[in-house]
Design an enzyme around this catalytic site. Structure first.
Site, mmCIF file in Angstrom:
data_model
loop_
_atom_site.group_PDB
_atom_site.id
_atom_site.type_symbol
_atom_site.label_atom_id
_atom_site.label_comp_id
_atom_site.label_asym_id
_atom_site.label_seq_id
_atom_site.Cartn_x
_atom_site.Cartn_y
_atom_site.Cartn_z
ATOM 1 N N HIS A 1 -8.238 -4.797 -1.005
ATOM 2 C CA HIS A 1 -6.971 -4.187 -0.597
ATOM 3 C C HIS A 1 -6.330 -5.092 0.447
ATOM 4 C CE1 HIS A 1 -4.073 -1.018 -0.524
ATOM 5 N NE2 HIS A 1 -4.219 -0.808 0.769
ATOM 6 N N SER B 1 0.847 -1.196 0.000
ATOM 7 C CA SER B 1 0.000 0.000 0.000
ATOM 8 C C SER B 1 0.885 1.250 0.000
ATOM 9 C CB SER B 1 -0.953 -0.043 1.199
ATOM 10 O OG SER B 1 -1.960 0.922 1.080
#
Length: 689
Positions: free
Chosen positions: A658, A543
């Site tokens: 995610h 991320s």
């Protein structure tokens, strides 16, 4: 043969790889399919399957801790294992949960639901209301942030025919009463901010089409999101409305079911927790009010009714120090629990307000070293009796789940997670590296005692959004890296929250580059101390950590042997135009503003790749259902590196959101693929491959 350098710093918008941003585009999917095949051919096979099955077996163990929250009199849990890969939503009682093998009642089988409806469902969130059997379930396709909302009855254990239902969108709800929802969702024309989150709070009555729901509160389209929260502790059910201006700034109002009635006269850069007639406030910057200045990161307490009448006499509940910072605070049954890191050691204090003063006590019975997380047992504050749960662990000690009951002197161990790897001969040590500007950067090293100068090291860090990195027990690294003779290192970079706002601010915006210098300094310190050599250091980040890893590639390639970049943010020129990217401007800056692009371009690795460099091999992995960080970041970086002749590998499973997968087996496969790649590229044969 000429090399295509585009996009470049000189022409940052001349991007020949834009077609890879078409998530479901045919050409883009052909690229993904081809890359997946190459990566799995190289690093898959029997050894990959063995490692994946070992990890999946650990994640699916029946004696893993079932983490719970109490709703009414029942403890609820979402459980995943090999037989239930998508999960079981189930419940039991606290009395039953105390037993070694509690009996559970299944409320909803997510695997059965997905199969019967032909959908890739995962259960993302459950929103219940005290005293009611009704719930709103947030169902996610493949792990995406966007969810479908559907009403469910816990008594009948079935969806409510003709009940509340909303198509897929980012957002959620809170119950006002049994027939009314407060909806904060991006669904509908004009209902989304530029970040893709809810722009309004709507009053949605049962039987009403959502398009007919009245708007109670509205944020600007350029705000990050609008939200609300119903405080059921107050007799009149106070409703808190908020505009999330960006990640770190908020405008907060108080009101009722007709909408906001008064905006609180507070700086926007505050964190606020309300509980009945009490407020706890933490400013991010120094705040001068009523003739007194309060330091950034202090925690202040005051009566809400006194504040609304103009009172500004705050009680000082926490005073920060350079390496002592608040990590979070929450209310439970009239008490404020403060979570503190003091030189990275966990501390917890409890403050209790009264009409005369605030009392203070230290939470007893929890360790002062390692990792300790504390939270309320009860999902709804209005139902809480003050009970807390605590999770205690360190890199070599598997987690314990403790119950801390109000008025009971010592915590009770409810559950102990199994030891999933052999820790014989391993030690945990703490060290500090000196970064380029002289700042001390802490890191935790776990592995065999003594330095060999050739240790296979797995480095990781995050360094963003004020997130504090803690040395948790990591079953996968323990089993497939530490147990086989490797060493792990976890660094606390600037940009994180370990030492408060000043630590975070030093590593955001233009300082993000400094955060990356911190990580490189830790790598150099490992070599200086004789732990390893640069070619034996494998590094991973995900991320925000994707920016970190790709900057190690282009800025510090000589300090690493191999890099694993997961669900990454990379292209800092276009990030604000991709999915939720606009919501991160407060962390990085706005590339459309020339002065801010000046610093952003220094750590946009996508634009800083140069030909003819000695870059270490890199594996870049993402997921197609990640609707937070666009998979185009990973796709484009891999494509550009490959076109320039570098060893860059790519992997993109279809689901996972995610994260690393929608179930334990997918998560295990994602991780093992990374370990296999890193081990091979740093030349480590651990005897199991």
């Amino acid at each position: 043969m000429s090399v295509d350098y585009r996009p470049t710093l000189q022409a940052p918008d001349d991007d020949p790889w834009l077609w890879l941003e078409e998530i479901e585009g045919r050409q883009a999917l052909d690229f993904v399919e081809r890359q997946n095949s190459l990566t799995l051919q190289a690093f898959g096979g029997a050894a990959f399957e063995r490692g994946r099955d070992i990890l999946a077996g650990i994640y699916d163990r029946p004696d893993n801790i079932p983490y719970v929250s109490r709703r009414g009199s029942d403890l609820h849990n979402l459980w995943k294992d090999a037989s239930n890969p998508r999960g079981l939503w189930r419940r039991t009682t606290l009395k039953e949960f105390r037993k070694p093998h509690p009996a559970w009642e299944t409320i909803l089988d997510i695997d059965q639901l997905a199969a019967s409806e032909g959908e890739d469902w995962l259960l993302s969130q459950i929103t219940t209301m005290p005293g009611s059997s009704r719930a709103i379930l947030s169902l996610s396709r493949g792990g995406s942030d966007a969810v479908t909302l559907r009403e469910f009855d816990l008594d009948t254990r079935s969806f409510v025919a003709g009940g509340f239902a909303l198509p897929e969108a980012k957002g959620g709800v809170d119950w006002l009463d049994a027939d009314t929802l407060l909806l904060s969702s991006a669904h509908g024309e004009g209902m989304a901010t530029t970040s893709g989150y809810a722009r309004t709070v709507r009053h949605w009555r049962r039987g009403q089409r959502v398009e007919q729901a009245s708007v109670l509160f509205e944020a600007s389209a350029d705000d990050m999101a609008a939200y609300c929260y119903v405080d059921r502790i107050t007799s009149n059910r106070t409703i808190w409305f908020g505009r999330m201006l960006d990640f770190f700034n908020f405008s907060v109002s108080i009101g009722d079911q007709t909408g906001p009635l008064a905006r609180l006269d507070l700086p926007t850069d505050i964190e606020l927790q309300a509980h009945g007639d009490w407020l706890a406030i933490k400013p991010r910057s120094n705040w001068s009010v009523a003739g007194r200045t309060y330091e950034a990161d202090a925690v202040l307490g005051i009566s809400l009714s006194a504040f609304l009448k103009g009172g500004r006499e705050f009680a000082m509940l926490f005073e920060p120090a350079p390496r002592r910072a608040i990590q979070g605070f929450f209310w439970v049954a009239g008490r404020l629990v403060l979570s503190i890191l003091d030189e990275l050691r966990p501390r917890f204090e409890i403050c209790t307000p009264s009409a005369a003063t605030w009392s203070r006590e230290t939470l007893s019975g929890v360790p002062g070293i390692g990792v300790v997380d504390v939270w309320a047992l009860d999902r709804h504050p209005s139902e809480s009796n003050g009970a807390l749960l605590a999770n205690v662990q360190d890199p070599l000690t598997s987690p314990s789940l403790l119950l801390i009951e109000r008025g009971v002197a010592s915590p009770i161990v409810l559950k102990q997670a199994p030891k999933t790897f052999t820790a014989d001969g391993l030690v945990v040590t703490q060290h500090e590296a000196i970064s380029v500007d002289g700042e001390r950067i802490p890191y935790v090293q776990t592995g065999p005692a003594g330095e060999t100068g050739d240790a296979p090291v797995y480095m990781s860090a995050y360094g963003g959004f004020a997130v504090s990195v803690k040395p948790y027990y990591n079953a996968s690294l323990g089993k497939l890296w530490l147990e086989r003779g490797g060493t792990t290192v976890q660094a606390n970079l600037r940009g994180g929250g370990e030492f408060g706002t000043r630590w975070h601010d030093a590593g955001r915006l233009a300082g993000k580059k400094l955060s990356h210098d911190d990580f490189a300094a830790v790598a150099a310190d490992l070599v200086r101390r004789g732990v390893t050599s640069a070619k034996r250091i494998a590094a991973q980040g995900g991320s925000n950590g994707g920016i970190l890893i790709t900057n190690m590639l282009v800025r510090y390639p000589e300090r690493f042997g191999a890099l694993f970049c997961t669900i990454p943010l990379i292209d800092m020129r276009r990030y604000t135009k991709l999915l939720a990217g606009a919501s991160w401007i407060a962390e990085y800056g706005d590339p459309d503003k020339p002065d801010e692009w000046e610093w952003l371009k220094t750590y946009s690795a996508y634009h800083n790749v140069k030909a003819g460099q000695a870059y270490p091999p890199i594996l870049i992995a993402t997921t197609r259902r990640d609707d937070r960080v666009h998979p185009g970041h990973a796709r484009k970086m891999a494509a550009k590196l490959q076109a320039m002749g570098y060893e860059a590998w790519f992997y993109e499973p279809a689901a996972g959101g995610h994260g690393y997968g929608k179930d334990n087996k997918e998560r295990a496969g994602f991780e093992v693929l990374g370990y296999r790649f890193l081990k091979e590229k740093i030349g480590w044969r651990d005897g199991e491959d």
